[in-house]
Every structure is written in C-alpha cells, then in structure tokens.
Design a protein around this motif. Structure first.
Motif, PDB file in Angstrom:
ATOM      1  N   ARG A  49       0.592  -1.408   0.398  1.00  0.00           N
ATOM      2  CA  ARG A  49       0.312  -0.157   0.183  1.00  0.00           C
ATOM      3  C   ARG A  49       0.885   1.267  -0.208  1.00  0.00           C
ATOM      4  O   ARG A  49       0.321   2.004   0.678  1.00  0.00           O
ATOM      5  N   LYS A  52      -1.825   2.772  -4.044  1.00  0.00           N
ATOM      6  CA  LYS A  52      -3.582   2.113  -4.137  1.00  0.00           C
ATOM      7  C   LYS A  52      -3.461   1.882  -5.351  1.00  0.00           C
ATOM      8  O   LYS A  52      -3.459   2.861  -5.915  1.00  0.00           O
ATOM      9  N   ILE A  72      -4.670  -2.488   6.606  1.00  0.00           N
ATOM     10  CA  ILE A  72      -2.836  -1.721   6.197  1.00  0.00           C
ATOM     11  C   ILE A  72      -1.753  -1.744   7.273  1.00  0.00           C
ATOM     12  O   ILE A  72      -1.224  -2.580   6.835  1.00  0.00           O
TER      13      ILE A  72
END
Lengths: 240, 417, 372
Positions: A49, A52, A72
C-alpha cells in the motif's frame, strides 16, 4: 500467501498496471524483471500500500488490502520492504534505525529489540557498524542495514525494489549474497531486479512485465532458455 | 501454482482511468468531515471564516467611507507632483508599457523557439488573465476610485500599447540579455520623459510613484554593487574578502531604518564643505542601495556557489584568463540561477520602501496617513480606510510578483533537469 | 608578489576612503560646534520613557540600555508567539481538511505580501487607539479590559511569601524529571507505551497545585478592575507595545509558516515510505521520522526570521514604542549628536544580530547530519 487478482492502477491518464494476476506461495522466491516503466515497482509497491491500486483485489496472508487503516497496518507489519535508494533514516544510528519500528510498533523492550537488531546485523555481516550513522556507511553497507531493518519486524514476506540498482558494481555482490542466504532460509520474497545471475540461482519463478502487464511467467530454466513471448526474447537479448 | 497469465492476447487499448471527480457529498466527506476531529475543525473554521468575511465585507461595502480615497486618489498616486505636468507620468507609463510589452513578447518568442527546437522546458499552461489577475484587480480598483473618464481611457491606451508591443515583440525574438536591455532602455526613457526638458525632478515626486521609483531604482543600482561584493567575498585574496564580508555582515546585521537614519542624518556631514546636501529622496535611495546591495551580494554568492567547480576547471584547461572565466563562464550561469532570488529581494525592497515614510518622504504610506488630517476628514477615524487602501496596493504588487517568481523558479528548476 | 601588492593597494584605498569620510565628518562637526566623541552618553537624557521607571535625569547611556530592554521585551515575546502561530499555520497548510488548508493559505498570502510597517501602524492607529476610552472600555468575559489605553490582561499578584512556593516549584520540577526518567525506563524495560509528556506534566501540575494551597496561596490571580480613568490590577500592554507585538507576530508567522511547510515537504518521500513500510503509524511517522528531519532543515531559515523580527522591532519608532531606535530618534531630537547616536544604534543591532547568529551556528552544528 500473496494474491493479486485483476489489479489495475493509473497515474493520471497513464495506466501503470493492467489487470495483473499473480499468486505467490509461502517460501516462494519470485523475481520480477522487465524494461523500465513496465510497472514492476508499482506492482510490489501496491502490495504494502505504498501505492493504492484502483481496481482489482490484493490479499496478503489472508488479509485483504482495503481502505481500512487497520488492515493496512497489519499487512505492513507482515511485509518488509527494501528500497532502491535505501531510505534509511539519516538522523538515527544504524541500531536506532533497526529498533525504531520493533520498539514502537511491536512494543518490544529495549534489550530485546537491541539483541534482535544485533542478530540481524550479524546476519547481514556488519555488526561493527551498529553505532554509526547511515551516511557514514558505503552504499552496500547501507543497503544491508536496510535489509536488517526490514527483517527486524520479523516479516513473513520481503519485497525488494531494485535493491542493487543504486550501488557501485563492487558492492552489488555483498548485498546479493545476503539476499541469497535469506532466500535459502525460506523467506517468501518478491525481488524486482535486473541481476539475472541472481535470478537464475535463486528464483523459483520468473515474472516478466512490460507495459503494465505480466507478459510471461515461468521457471528460470524455461524463462532463460526457451521464452515463449517475443517481447521476452527481445528483452533478454538486450540484457544478457 | 495456479497462476493464470494471459500471454497471447494483444495489448488492450488503454481503459479509461476510474472517475476521480467525486460527487459533492463524497468530496465533502473526504475533505471536510473525514473524522470527528475534522468535523470539529471544519465547523470552527467555517464559523470564524464566515464571521471574518462578513465583517470585512460589511466594512468594505457598507460602512467604509471611501470618499477620502476617491477625493485623494491623485495624491495617493503622485502626491505633490505638479498637476499640470501629470501628462509626463502618463507618457512615461506608455513608454514603460511599450518596452515591457516588447521585451516580454520577444522573450516569449525565444522561449517558444527553444521549446520547438527541443531545448528548454515547455511553459506551464496558465491563462494570461489569471496570471495578470492581481494587477488587473489593482488597476480596476484604482480606476474605480478615480472615477475619471480621462484616466480610464489613458489606462486602456497604456494596456493596448503594452499588448501591441507584446505582439510585435513576438515577431522579433530576442535573447534574455537583449530583452533586458530593451526594458532598461524603456525605464531610462520613461525616467527622462518625466525629468527632462522642464520636467519634474525627483524631489517633487511622491505617492505610489515614489514607491515604485525607489524600489526599481534601488534594485537596479544595488545589482552591480551586489555582484562586486559577491565576487569579492569569493575572492582568493584575503584582504578583499575581509572587506567585503565586513560590509555585507554590517549591513545585514542592522535594520533598514537604522541605515535610512544614517543616510538621512549623516550623509550631510560626510561631504566636503561647499558641497550641497543631496535631496532627501536621493539620500533615501542611497540608504536603500547600501542596504540592499548586501542582500543582493548574498543572493549572487549563492548563485556563484551553485556553479559546478568543473566549469571553472574546464575553462582553466582551455587557458582562459581568470577575468574571462569570471565574466564569460561563471557569472552568466550564476546570474541565471539567482533571478528568482533577486525577484524576492525586489519584493522585499518594494515593501520596505514604506519605511522612508519614517524619515519624512511622502510615499504611499505617508500620504495615506497625511490625508486623514485634511480638514474635511480630520478626526473621523478614516485611517482604517486609507491604510487598507495602501495595504491593498502593496499587496497586489507583491502578490503578483511573488506568484510570477514562483512560476519562474519552477521553470528554471525544470530547465536544469 | 603581485597578489600581495594588489591587496595592499586595495586595503590602502579602502582605508583612505574611510579615513577621508571620518576626517570630513569630524571637520564638519567641529565647524558646526558639535562634539565628536561619545562622552555625550553621560549627559542627562532630558526625556522620560513611558511605561518604565526611567527618569529624565538619568544618562543617555541608561536610556539606550532601557531601549535595549524594551527591544528585547517585544522581540523575545514576538519570537515565541510567531513561532507558535507560524508552526500552527504551516502545519494547517498541509492539512487534509480543505477548509483549514485554504484558510491557512489565505492567511499566509495576505500577510506575507504587505509591508510589516503598515500592519503595525494599522493595529496602532486603526484598532488600538480607536478603542473606546477606559470609562466605556470593553471587558471580555470580565478578564481582559480593552480600551484606547491598551490591553489589560489578568496577571498574578504576589501577596504571600514566594520563597516557599519557589521551593515547591523546584521540587515539582525534580519530581517531574524523575517521572520522565521512570517512564523512560519502563518503556526500555517492558516496551509499554511511555506517555512521558503526560506523566511528567501531570506530576508537575499536581505538585504545583498542592504546593500552591499548602504555602498559603502566595499569588492571587488578579483580573483587572475598570475605574473611571484607569484600571487597577492585571498587566497592561500599552497600545504601542500591543500593536508592535501583534504586527511583528502576524507578519513573521506568515513567513515561518511557509518555512515550516517547505521543510516538511522537503523531507524526501522515501523517508515517509520507509516509515510506512516498517509499519509506523501516521503519528509515529511524523514524530520519529519526518519532524526531526524537517526541524533540521528549518533551523537556519527560521533563525533568519528571528533575526528579521529583531530588526523589524525597530519599527517601534513609527508607533512611538520606546525601543532602542525610538530612543535614538528622541535623543537626536533632544540634541544628542546624530552621527554618534546612529553609530551606537547600529552597534546595538549588530550585537543582537551577532548573538543570534552565534546561537544558531552552535545549534546548527549540533544538528548537522553525520556523514563522511
């Protein structure tokens, strides 16, 4: 262990990833190669991440990457990352670089964090540099510290984003040796690199990317000796 | 190992990226009400901003008595400048518009050619109207207060001449140094139009005109001194270095007002007997130049340090003399990179000229204080109106220049890559 | 050889030029019957300084010292306030909240591009001096009295023995330090969150509160009382001081905000990415990785703003705040020799500037990243 299904990513109007599907098993070592701008880095940066993804699904160790911050954080704890530019924290000593996350995220006590950090430093063969600052080290040493920093969180997966591209030739080997040992110890690894010798020796699977999509996947022998795709052949002809 | 890889399909045509424009509700949720803390912040800020806007708007549109500005707009612009000679100011403005327009047009043409030839970064897109926004706003406000058909027509003429000269310049294409020379010649000519042939000397100048004169004159005169000081500070001769460092640090270490006091009070004593003391405008200008050169020197020094050592070594290898190396190799590269810094210094100087009000010159700020003492407006608290007006005039100029300088900085930054 | 000769000639020319200036100046002054030494500083000043116990019979030298004190008074508080406001606005400019971000940008662009002198004079003439007289003064929450005689804010008035409370405060500080060390050790030993700031602050506050009542309340919090012609109690900021302080604060804060924003943005993106990649939270990333590096970057330019603030405090001369420049101006108008007075003034500012530069250099050297 890592599952990418139909992952797409745009930077403005530019499509960096097109429908990428990839499935990586536990303890597997996957080497990703391809021309620059082919989306290799973007792909592995999506896995923890740093970027994105816009479409598709990414599942890491059973946790799906969504906008949920807790997911995340959870994934980032399980995934270590090594950058092309090292990205060590220049205001902290080597030891502090390594213990920062274990102490504040894993909440280990100081003694344990330091002990583990020294263990990792011995593993990357620079325990004597523990109290220096990153900018006092050579490029190869810095990159090994970065590997130790990532390992200190005891991740299940390690991502390497062109770890040797910023290094002088004589320092590449010391970093690759460390990575090879890591692979032998059974770590799940995705490595973006142009070091084909390393790939041949260590990779379980080769992934070739171009124009944001995965063009070809195969075992190293197959990949290097008998590639199916024209684009792969061209690339290998240029690089070997 | 269940990996599907479609290797046989041709590259698909690029799909459209997912729509990034959010509907207003989602946009508000993401940008204003993300967390409870965000919501609190948004509400508090909305209340404060709305209250401020209401107060300021109500003051500017309802309560304020702008009559004092309307009746004194000429005073604010030129103060004691003889009214029958005002045509000279307009003529000077026409000359300035022509030279600035021509220079800008010629530069734009050169830049376009560079881009076409693949050198230089393409310009960032921004509409001319948007770029000139603050200046247009300033002109509109001034004309609104002037309420004079003559002034409006003349302003339109100045604008049209500027645009015409710009279009003409685009057909000519000059290098930056030549374009700068055109502008400098225009400034000199404009100055002559006001002063020469029975014109008005600068001791009678005032208002905004004096502000602009001090700022432009100050930066132009400081520049050569600043460059010399910077070269001196980088000199290999210790004696030269020490003297330059002493000068620079002395003037950077004291406030401008102290330097202005010095030039206002002390210059008279430093001249041999029999020589008349120069007018206050000149003394103020000397103070501004003494002060600004030290800052210009530091900016230029930054540029000099930015020139890679390899450039000098290469020139030495070619056997160029030290003087040649400095003037032909080092300075041109250094000066190019210090333009944004110089613009920044010009903006500070433009704002700092307000300090000459303290030593008794009638520039914009001091006029705006003085007019509240006119019999018609005495003791009615109109200082708020006049100071806001002066602040707006300063703001429009400084804001416009700082935005342009940021553009320039980005462009030069891109060019270096 | 040529180099040395050239330098000698250069120095000679500079020296002759300076000597010439000095000779003409002294000649001119002597001809006008003005003294050329600095003994005038021992003469009585002949003017009083508002809001101080300086008497007009004291020497001009003392007047300069009072002026320096007043400069320091406005500059130090201005530096503190401008830093706080500037950091807040700078961080707000990077906020994810659209409204906060735009409001902060509007603040910066509005005040950065206006002469600080106009801001100061505006506060003085446009706001503080136009406030109602004391008899009709506004009181905010019964705490602050606002009138054209200035701002009166509540302040502590000493009624009892301060010594006992001083001891208590010292003990409180020691205990707070102990709490800090203890939490650090807990964190080191167990890894549990340390909350050092909370603990130390809490301990200090608790000790101070208990000590305050135990020592018989040595201070009372006095809110200003409004009379017909004057206010009693509290701490008064004169309109001049308040205008200068506010003007300097607001103007300098707009510059500091830009520096803060710039330094945070100039920490390489890779640093944030690495912090994210090892799993630090957003707050931890800022606290341990981004801010320490941004701080280093911002020290020299912020110190430069502090210097500017000190120099801009000379604009007190325009609002009759008796800092050192105003004192100089008044003493020149009271027949002190202008040349010497201005030289003294410049020396004073050089002293201020050099001391700030010295401190900055020391800090900067300690902060420099260690490399080869």
């Amino acid at each position: 262990m890592i599952d990418l299904v139909g992952v797409s990513k745009w930077f403005g109007e530019f499509q960096a990833l097109r429908d990428v599907d990839l499935d990586i098993d536990r303890q597997e070592v996957v080497v990703v190669c391809g021309p620059s701008g082919s989306g290799k880095s973007t792909m592995i940066r999506c896995i923890n991440r740093l970027e994105k993804h816009d479409r598709g699904r990414i599942v890491v160790d059973g946790i799906e990457l969504s906008d949920d911050l807790r997911n995340i954080q959870e994934i980032r704890r399980e995934v270590g990352m090594v950058f092309q530019q090292f990205n060590l924290f220049p205001h902290l000593t080597v030891l502090e670089n390594i213990t920062l996350a274990p102490r504040h995220v894993r909440r280990w006590n100081k003694a344990k964090a330091n002990e583990k950090a020294m263990e990792h430093l011995r593993r990357v063969r620079i325990p004597e540099q523990a109290h220096k600052y990153p900018l006092q080290l050579s490029g190869g040493q810095q990159q090994r510290v970065a590997i130790a920093r990532a390992l200190a969180m005891e991740p299940k997966i390690m991502l390497f984003d062109e770890p040797t591209s910023a290094l002088d030739p004589e320092m590449i080997k010391e970093v690759l040796d460390v990575m090879e040992e890591l692979a032998e110890s059974g770590m799940t690894m995705i490595v973006v690199t142009h070091e084909m010798g390393f790939a041949r020796a260590v990779a379980d699977r080769m992934v070739f990317m171009a124009d944001g999509e995965i063009v070809e996947v195969g075992t190293p022998e197959h990949f290097f000796t008998d590639p199916r795709e024209e684009r792969t052949k061209q690339f290998l002809a240029q690089i070997l | 190992m269940a990996t599907r890889v479609d290797t046989l399909e041709p590259v698909p045509a690029p799909e459209r990226p997912p729509e990034r424009r959010l509907p207003p509700r989602d946009w508000a949720r993401e940008n204003l009400f993300g967390t409870w803390f965000d919501t609190v912040l948004t509400v508090v800020f909305a209340l404060v901003v709305a209250w401020l806007l209401y107060r300021v708007g109500k003051f500017a549109l309802v309560d304020a008595r702008w009559e004092i500005i309307e009746r004194n707009i000429t005073n604010l612009m030129v103060s004691g400048f003889p009214r029958e000679e005002l045509w000279r100011v307009w003529a000077a403005l026409l000359v300035l518009a022509a030279s600035l327009g021509f220079g800008a047009g010629a530069l734009a043409a050169t830049r376009r050619r560079e881009v076409e030839e693949g050198r230089g970064a393409p310009p960032q897109r921004a509409s001319a109207l948007r770029r000139a926004g603050p200046i247009l706003l300033l002109v509109a406000v001034l004309l609104w207060f002037a309420q004079s058909l003559q002034a409006t027509l003349l302003t339109v003429a100045v604008g049209l001449l500027g645009i015409g000269a710009y279009l003409l310049g685009r057909r000519v294409s000059l290098r930056a140094t030549r374009a700068a020379l055109v502008v400098l010649a225009g400034i000199a000519l404009a100055f002559a139009v006001v002063v020469a042939f029975g014109g008005v000397g600068w001791h009678d100048w005032g208002g905004f005109m004096l502000t602009v004169f001090l700022a432009v004159g100050g930066i132009l005169l400081s520049f050569p001194f600043g460059v010399l000081l910077a070269l001196g500070r980088r000199s290999s001769l210790p004696a030269v270095r020490v003297v330059c460092v002493a000068y620079i640090e002395l003037f950077r270490g004291v406030p401008l007002i102290a330097v202005l006091f010095m030039s206002a009070f002390m210059i008279g004593f430093l001249l041999p007997p029999g020589v008349d003391r120069p007018s206050l405008v000149v003394r103020a200008l000397i103070g501004l130049v003494l002060f600004t050169s030290a800052y210009v020197a530091e900016i230029v020094r930054g540029g000099l340090q930015g020139v890679p050592a390899g450039q000098v070594e290469a020139a030495q290898a070619l056997g160029l003399s030290p003087l040649r190396i400095t003037t032909r190799i080092v300075l041109p590269q250094a000066l190019r990179s210090v333009i944004p810094g110089l613009v920044g210094q010009f903006i500070s100087l433009y704002k700092d000229t307000s300090l000459v009000a303290i030593i008794g010159l009638t520039e914009l700020l001091s006029v705006s204080q003085n007019i509240t003492k006119q019999p018609d407006f005495l003791a009615q608290g109109l200082i708020v109106e006049t100071l806001l007006f002066a602040a707006f005039v300063y703001w429009a100029g400084a804001y416009w220049m700082s935005r342009e300088s940021q553009r320039l900085e980005r462009r030069l930054g891109l060019g270096e890559r | 050889m040529l180099r040395i000769a050239f330098q000698a000639v250069f120095l000679l020319v500079v020296a002759i030029f300076l000597l010439y200036l000095w000779e003409t100046a002294t000649d001119n002054l002597r001809r006008l019957g003005i003294r050329t030494d600095f003994r005038y500083l021992r003469q009585p000043a002949g003017f009083a300084v508002p809001d101080s116990d300086f008497r007009s019979s004291q020497s001009l030298f003392d007047a300069v010292l009072v002026g320096m004190q007043n400069t320091a008074k406005v500059a130090l508080l201005g530096i503190v306030l401008a830093t706080v406001l500037g950091v807040l606005v700078g961080v707000a400019r990077l906020s994810s909240n659209w409204l906060v971000r735009r409001a902060a940008a509007a603040y910066v662009e509005a005040f950065r591009n206006v002469p600080v002198l106009i801001i100061i004079i505006f506060f003085w003439l446009g706001i503080f001096l136009r406030l109602p007289p004391i008899s009709r003064a506004t009181e905010i929450l019964d705490l602050v009295v606002v009138s054209n005689r200035g701002l009166v804010v509540p302040w502590f008035e000493k009624v009892g023995s301060g010594a006992a409370f001083g001891v208590v405060a010292l003990v409180g500080l020691l205990l707070a330090a102990a709490a800090w060390l203890w939490r650090t050790r807990v964190f080191d030993r167990t890894g549990a969150a340390h909350h050092r700031v909370l603990w130390a602050g809490g301990v200090l506050l608790a000790v101070l509160a208990v000590g305050f009542f135990a020592t018989g309340r040595p201070w009372v919090f006095q809110t200003p009382e409004r009379g017909e012609l004057a206010t009693a109690g509290g701490f008064r900021l004169s309109p001049e001081y308040a205008a200068l302080l506010l003007g300097l604060t607001i103007y300098t804060a707009s510059h500091i905000a830009e520096i803060v924003r710039g330094s945070i943005l100039s920490v390489p993106r890779g640093q944030s990415e690495a912090a994210n990649a090892v799993g630090l939270s957003g707050f931890q990333r800022m606290r341990h990785v981004v801010l320490p590096q941004a701080f280093r970057i911002s020290v020299p330019p912020v110190a430069n703003q502090y210097l500017n603030l000190v120099k801009n405090s000379s604009l007190g001369v325009a609002v009759s705040y008796y800092e050192v420049t105003k004192i100089t101006q008044v003493s020149i108008s009271q027949a002190a020799p202008a040349v010497q007075a201005i030289l003294v003034l410049m020396a004073v500012y050089l002293l201020f500037s050099l001391s700030i530069a010295l401190v900055t250099n020391v800090i900067n050297r300690r902060l420099t990243l260690k490399g080869r």
